[in-house]
Write an enzyme that holds these catalytic residues in place. Sequence first.
Site, short mmCIF file in Angstrom:
data_model
loop_
_atom_site.label_atom_id
_atom_site.label_comp_id
_atom_site.label_asym_id
_atom_site.label_seq_id
_atom_site.Cartn_x
_atom_site.Cartn_y
_atom_site.Cartn_z
N ASP A 57 77.95 48.24 19.72
CA ASP A 57 78.28 47.67 21.01
C ASP A 57 79.51 47.05 21.06
O ASP A 57 80.01 46.13 20.62
CB ASP A 57 77.32 46.47 20.99
CG ASP A 57 76.72 46.12 22.91
OD1 ASP A 57 77.35 46.43 23.64
OD2 ASP A 57 75.85 45.09 23.19
N GLY A 111 79.05 52.92 29.26
CA GLY A 111 79.74 54.30 29.87
C GLY A 111 80.91 54.24 29.90
O GLY A 111 81.91 55.37 30.91
N ASP A 141 73.32 47.39 31.52
CA ASP A 141 72.69 46.92 30.77
C ASP A 141 71.64 47.03 31.58
O ASP A 141 71.54 46.63 33.44
CB ASP A 141 72.38 45.40 31.26
CG ASP A 141 72.95 45.55 29.17
OD1 ASP A 141 73.94 45.68 28.92
OD2 ASP A 141 73.19 44.29 28.72
C1 GLA Z 1 74.70 43.80 25.25
C2 GLA Z 1 74.29 45.31 25.25
C3 GLA Z 1 72.91 45.34 25.52
C4 GLA Z 1 72.16 44.15 24.69
C5 GLA Z 1 73.05 42.96 24.54
C6 GLA Z 1 73.20 41.84 23.29
O1 GLA Z 1 74.98 44.07 26.45
O2 GLA Z 1 74.59 46.28 26.39
O3 GLA Z 1 71.94 46.21 25.52
O4 GLA Z 1 72.41 45.03 23.13
O5 GLA Z 1 74.26 43.38 24.36
O6 GLA Z 1 73.55 40.87 23.32
#
Ligand code: GLA
Length: 396
Positions: free
Chosen positions: A160, A199, A220
């Site tokens: 991430d 993305g 998200d």
């Molecule tokens: C980001 C990701 C989420 C999740 C959070 C965790 O926002 O996009 O899917 O993994 O971090 O902190």
Amino acid sequence: MQQHRRRNGSFVRPAQRLVKTAFALIILAAAAAAQTPKIAATPPMGWNSWNHFACKVSDAVVRAAADAIASNGMKQAGYVYVNIDDCWQGHRDAKGMIQPNERFPDMKKLGDYIHSKGLKFGIYSSPGPKTCAGYEGSYQHETEDAQQYANWGIDYLKYDWCSAERVYKPEQMPEVYKKMHDALAATGRPIVFSLCEYGLRSVWHWGASIGGNSWRTTDDISDNWNSMSAIGFAQNGLEGFAGPGHWNDPDMLEVGNGKMDHDEYVTHMSLWCLLSAPLLAGNDLARMTPETLAILTDPEIIALDQDTRGAQAHRIWEEGPYEVWVKPLADGSTAVGLFNRGEDTEKVTVKLQQIGMLGSVSVRDLWAKKDLGKFSGTFSADVPRHGVVVVKIRQG
Ligand code: GLA
């Protein structure tokens, strides 16, 4: 004995021909096997802790999820990955090896437990110094982290972007992701590599080339109709980038988290399956209603997601809040989603010519488990508010 004359004048006996044909078939099969990706040949299915538990994730929560999948029919339906998201990390030891925090006493044992149920184990990190929730990231420790994951028996990594934006330039994104891909590959363990950078930089153009098995296409998701539908219906146009081994990921499922109604969750599940999206349940599997379990495990809907052709659905028609999406399937039939994003029940129609079908077709309603009979010209269904009718249409 009958002999067959070859063009160049030599002769070959039927038995020899048989051997040659068998040999050619073996070579063809080997070539096909070489092309089939070993991991994520169909979209990965499993569970992830984030949508329901966020940072309240623990060893007990993860074991309970594994127990549920192994005993409630989800495993048989295809769910296999049990994935810890953010908030598991502790500190690094003197050798730089990442350790879990107090909520995860022993990652290796947790992995062994998950594997003992015939399931697979997933984890989460960031290429930046910190994860999105502020825990230790993999920055400058990619090799040690990949090795530690392999030590623990990890089968899936969600990586991430988060604080990586502070230490890298945006154009470095592909090389930064490739670095972790290569570190994972060097461990020799097959690990699904799930890119999460929302993305940015049109990741679908380069995600597969650096070894990504999936990449998030959006910000998200949250557990409400506006978020889910805005994300799901915005996936049109990305269908050319998904296929066996590498998938567009419109984020994890919210089915069963409580803030959408039944028809909305059915739309969520149907759309994700038509889109060949990774199916990571995001609810509390140990405490869910039979209705939620039925949505998550519907065999005919999941079969669309797991179809070996791996063709992501696209929209062929829309008018106001009504949309028709189609997904060509491996057996030559076509899955069609007739969606109603509006506020009242409405009849939605698909013109069969638009999906390349002339003459008579047979239609099956997949959620209703009902063959609806023969149609020609058009097929229409009454679709409830925020709902969908998903049909499989075959010629003849
Ligand atoms: C980001 C990701 C989420 C999740 C959070 C965790 O926002 O996009 O899917 O993994 O971090 O902190």
